[in-house]
Design a protein around this motif. Structure first.
Motif, PDB file in Angstrom:
ATOM      1  N   GLN A 133      11.933   4.287   3.319  1.00 40.07           N
ATOM      2  CA  GLN A 133      12.646   3.803   4.498  1.00 40.07           C
ATOM      3  C   GLN A 133      12.341   4.638   5.733  1.00 40.07           C
ATOM      4  OE1 GLN A 133      16.826   3.370   3.565  1.00 40.07           O
ATOM      5  NE2 GLN A 133      16.713   1.254   4.259  1.00 40.07           N
ATOM      6  N   SER A 134      12.042   5.924   5.533  1.00 40.60           N
ATOM      7  CA  SER A 134      11.727   6.779   6.682  1.00 40.60           C
ATOM      8  C   SER A 134      10.388   6.386   7.295  1.00 40.60           C
ATOM      9  CB  SER A 134      11.714   8.247   6.259  1.00 40.60           C
ATOM     10  OG  SER A 134      10.788   8.442   5.212  1.00 40.60           O
ATOM     11  N   ILE A 135       9.522   5.772   6.498  1.00 42.74           N
ATOM     12  CA  ILE A 135       8.217   5.345   7.007  1.00 42.74           C
ATOM     13  C   ILE A 135       8.290   3.898   7.487  1.00 42.74           C
ATOM     14  CG2 ILE A 135       5.786   5.015   6.428  1.00 42.74           C
ATOM     15  CD1 ILE A 135       6.272   7.055   4.130  1.00 42.74           C
ATOM     16  N   ILE A 136       9.006   3.074   6.720  1.00 47.26           N
ATOM     17  CA  ILE A 136       9.152   1.656   7.057  1.00 47.26           C
ATOM     18  C   ILE A 136      10.636   1.374   7.228  1.00 47.26           C
ATOM     19  CG2 ILE A 136       8.457  -0.679   6.416  1.00 47.26           C
ATOM     20  CD1 ILE A 136       6.772   0.639   4.153  1.00 47.26           C
ATOM     21  N   PRO A 137      11.161   1.528   8.430  1.00 46.99           N
ATOM     22  CA  PRO A 137      12.619   1.401   8.629  1.00 46.99           C
ATOM     23  C   PRO A 137      13.153   0.018   8.266  1.00 46.99           C
ATOM     24  CG  PRO A 137      11.567   2.417  10.530  1.00 46.99           C
ATOM     25  CD  PRO A 137      10.474   1.880   9.669  1.00 46.99           C
ATOM     26  N   THR A 138      12.328  -0.992   8.375  1.00 44.24           N
ATOM     27  CA  THR A 138      12.814  -2.354   8.097  1.00 44.24           C
ATOM     28  C   THR A 138      12.688  -2.725   6.628  1.00 44.24           C
ATOM     29  OG1 THR A 138      10.653  -3.354   8.477  1.00 44.24           O
ATOM     30  CG2 THR A 138      12.063  -3.067  10.404  1.00 44.24           C
ATOM     31  N   LEU A 139      12.222  -1.789   5.825  1.00 45.11           N
ATOM     32  CA  LEU A 139      11.958  -2.093   4.409  1.00 45.11           C
ATOM     33  C   LEU A 139      13.192  -2.646   3.706  1.00 45.11           C
ATOM     34  CD1 LEU A 139       9.820  -1.866   2.118  1.00 45.11           C
ATOM     35  CD2 LEU A 139      10.826   0.353   1.578  1.00 45.11           C
ATOM     36  N   SER A 140      12.964  -3.640   2.871  1.00 44.87           N
ATOM     37  CA  SER A 140      14.044  -4.219   2.078  1.00 44.87           C
ATOM     38  C   SER A 140      13.883  -3.799   0.629  1.00 44.87           C
ATOM     39  CB  SER A 140      13.999  -5.735   2.190  1.00 44.87           C
ATOM     40  OG  SER A 140      14.735  -6.326   1.147  1.00 44.87           O
ATOM     41  N   LYS A 141      15.010  -3.589  -0.026  1.00 44.12           N
ATOM     42  CA  LYS A 141      14.939  -3.192  -1.432  1.00 44.12           C
ATOM     43  C   LYS A 141      14.308  -4.303  -2.269  1.00 44.12           C
ATOM     44  CE  LYS A 141      18.313  -0.499  -2.991  1.00 44.12           C
ATOM     45  NZ  LYS A 141      19.621  -0.103  -3.573  1.00 44.12           N
ATOM     46  N   THR A 142      14.561  -5.527  -1.863  1.00 43.64           N
ATOM     47  CA  THR A 142      13.943  -6.654  -2.563  1.00 43.64           C
ATOM     48  C   THR A 142      12.426  -6.539  -2.572  1.00 43.64           C
ATOM     49  OG1 THR A 142      15.765  -8.049  -1.846  1.00 43.64           O
ATOM     50  CG2 THR A 142      13.801  -9.156  -2.659  1.00 43.64           C
ATOM     51  N   THR A 143      11.875  -6.099  -1.465  1.00 48.69           N
ATOM     52  CA  THR A 143      10.423  -5.940  -1.384  1.00 48.69           C
ATOM     53  C   THR A 143       9.934  -4.902  -2.378  1.00 48.69           C
ATOM     54  OG1 THR A 143      10.454  -6.549   0.928  1.00 48.69           O
ATOM     55  CG2 THR A 143       8.523  -5.363   0.151  1.00 48.69           C
ATOM     56  N   VAL A 144      10.695  -3.830  -2.524  1.00 45.88           N
ATOM     57  CA  VAL A 144      10.311  -2.812  -3.502  1.00 45.88           C
ATOM     58  C   VAL A 144      10.313  -3.412  -4.902  1.00 45.88           C
ATOM     59  CG1 VAL A 144      10.858  -0.554  -4.464  1.00 45.88           C
ATOM     60  CG2 VAL A 144      11.218  -0.985  -2.039  1.00 45.88           C
ATOM     61  N   TYR A 145      11.361  -4.156  -5.222  1.00 48.00           N
ATOM     62  CA  TYR A 145      11.411  -4.809  -6.532  1.00 48.00           C
ATOM     63  C   TYR A 145      10.231  -5.756  -6.715  1.00 48.00           C
ATOM     64  CZ  TYR A 145      16.018  -3.238  -8.099  1.00 48.00           C
ATOM     65  OH  TYR A 145      17.070  -2.493  -8.556  1.00 48.00           O
ATOM     66  N   ASN A 146      10.016  -6.612  -5.730  1.00 49.95           N
ATOM     67  CA  ASN A 146       8.910  -7.573  -5.831  1.00 49.95           C
ATOM     68  C   ASN A 146       7.582  -6.858  -6.038  1.00 49.95           C
ATOM     69  OD1 ASN A 146      10.549  -9.773  -5.497  1.00 49.95           O
ATOM     70  ND2 ASN A 146      10.230  -9.901  -3.277  1.00 49.95           N
ATOM     71  N   THR A 147       7.366  -5.858  -5.232  1.00 52.85           N
ATOM     72  CA  THR A 147       6.095  -5.133  -5.296  1.00 52.85           C
ATOM     73  C   THR A 147       5.888  -4.496  -6.662  1.00 52.85           C
ATOM     74  OG1 THR A 147       6.276  -4.682  -2.934  1.00 52.85           O
ATOM     75  CG2 THR A 147       4.738  -3.326  -4.194  1.00 52.85           C
ATOM     76  N   ILE A 172       0.839  -1.206   0.000  1.00 50.22           N
ATOM     77  CA  ILE A 172       0.000   0.000   0.000  1.00 50.22           C
ATOM     78  C   ILE A 172       0.869   1.248   0.000  1.00 50.22           C
ATOM     79  CG2 ILE A 172      -1.602   1.336   1.421  1.00 50.22           C
ATOM     80  CD1 ILE A 172      -2.807  -1.399   2.261  1.00 50.22           C
ATOM     81  N   LYS A 173       1.946   1.198   0.764  1.00 49.97           N
ATOM     82  CA  LYS A 173       2.821   2.373   0.830  1.00 49.97           C
ATOM     83  C   LYS A 173       3.523   2.625  -0.505  1.00 49.97           C
ATOM     84  CE  LYS A 173       1.888   4.101   4.641  1.00 49.97           C
ATOM     85  NZ  LYS A 173       1.251   5.434   4.606  1.00 49.97           N
ATOM     86  N   VAL A 174       3.924   1.564  -1.171  1.00 49.28           N
ATOM     87  CA  VAL A 174       4.549   1.744  -2.485  1.00 49.28           C
ATOM     88  C   VAL A 174       3.535   2.337  -3.463  1.00 49.28           C
ATOM     89  CG1 VAL A 174       5.530   0.544  -4.477  1.00 49.28           C
ATOM     90  CG2 VAL A 174       6.269  -0.077  -2.187  1.00 49.28           C
ATOM     91  N   LEU A 175       2.329   1.816  -3.434  1.00 48.25           N
ATOM     92  CA  LEU A 175       1.282   2.345  -4.321  1.00 48.25           C
ATOM     93  C   LEU A 175       1.009   3.807  -4.019  1.00 48.25           C
ATOM     94  CD1 LEU A 175      -0.791   1.830  -6.532  1.00 48.25           C
ATOM     95  CD2 LEU A 175      -2.376   1.021  -4.777  1.00 48.25           C
ATOM     96  N   GLU A 176       0.896   4.102  -2.736  1.00 49.83           N
ATOM     97  CA  GLU A 176       0.662   5.482  -2.314  1.00 49.83           C
ATOM     98  C   GLU A 176       1.794   6.387  -2.802  1.00 49.83           C
ATOM     99  OE1 GLU A 176      -0.761   7.281   1.937  1.00 49.83           O
ATOM    100  OE2 GLU A 176       1.258   6.428   1.874  1.00 49.83           O
TER     101      GLU A 176
END
Lengths: 149, 149
Positions: free
Chosen positions: B47-61, B24-28
DNA sequence: GTTTGGATTTGTAATGATTACTAATATTAA
DNA sequence: TTAATATTAGTAATCATTACAAATCCAAAC
């Protein structure tokens, strides 16, 4: 000296590119293979003619050609840059099934745009994606089989 | 629960994408930043909103969104894939000086093509390259200075 | 013909974006 | 609550491209 070789040599010279053997061969390859080859394809095929050829040279040469306006760079899909001798403007179609890139005619200059006043346009690219007729046929066949079984 | 969050959540669900917080955050982010961001930009800002975010997740999403037809993938230049929320069809202009990508309006469906009968077209992309008005001004200034000196 | 300087080529190492993979975590259904 | 499944995180691997330096080639000057 073959006439084509001489012709390509002067073509390069006219663009202020010194006509080395490698450069002429890359240019020749692009003209004889207007199938939007990748660096890998160009490199592999030319190795049989120039055994000492380095992939770096292929990259360098293509970058020089690009700067001189001799080739068009296709970035339709990520991780596979393709090169196309610039002849007349045409669009590119990439089949998402078989990966083939084919050309189609288009009068790019006649396209009406809104929001580009004040911009200096140097390069116009159009690419479509979808399924080519060949793959459409195959998909239909598969569908029919699945329906029967 | 913010209304937007809820809205995006149902939007994803309607595409059979489970609405996780990250998605949802990526879409937003894509909706709020229609400036064709790279993965790096999206990742850093989120990353400022989701500190644990992984770059892989961004790619996957982004790959999931792409398959679902939610985003358009821009491969104008090599080594920088950019993502664009799909709204209405528009062309992209990349300034070769400052690198900015701007939109322009174009009626892609009205373009006449020759050589695509029998093809199933899923996606139409148009991108131009050149110099934007801002950089044209700067270049003119430099030219004048060079001329004077 | 030889020499000299600059351009070109080669090959290896480095970079950087993307993907593969696996363990950890979260979510859903029972 | 538990079990099954999907998602995420993080690291390692991959692969295209570029950087760099040494070797080679070429053209002009001598």
């Amino acid at each position: 000296m073959y006439p084509l070789f001489k012709k390509l040599s002067t073509a390069l010279a006219s663009k202020n590119i010194r006509p080395s053997f490698q450069r002429i061969k890359v240019l020749e390859y692009l003209i004889e293979n207007p199938c939007h080859p990748t660096v890998e394809q160009i490199f592999t095929d030319l190795q049989s003619i120039i055994p000492t050829l380095s992939k770096t040279t292929v990259y360098n040469t293509l970058n020089i050609f690009h700067k001189a306006g001799l080739v068009r760079v296709l970035n339709i899909e990520d991780n596979e840059t393709r090169y196309d001798i610039i002849t007349e403007t045409h669009g590119h179609f990439k089949c998402e099934e078989c990966g083939t890139i084919s050309n189609f005619n288009i009068d790019i200059d006649s396209i009406e745009t809104d929001g580009l006043s004040g911009f200096k346009v140097n390069d116009r690219n159009i690419y479509f994606k979808g399924v080519c007729p060949k793959c459409l046929l195959n998909i239909k066949h598969i569908d029919r089989k699945e329906h029967i079984s």
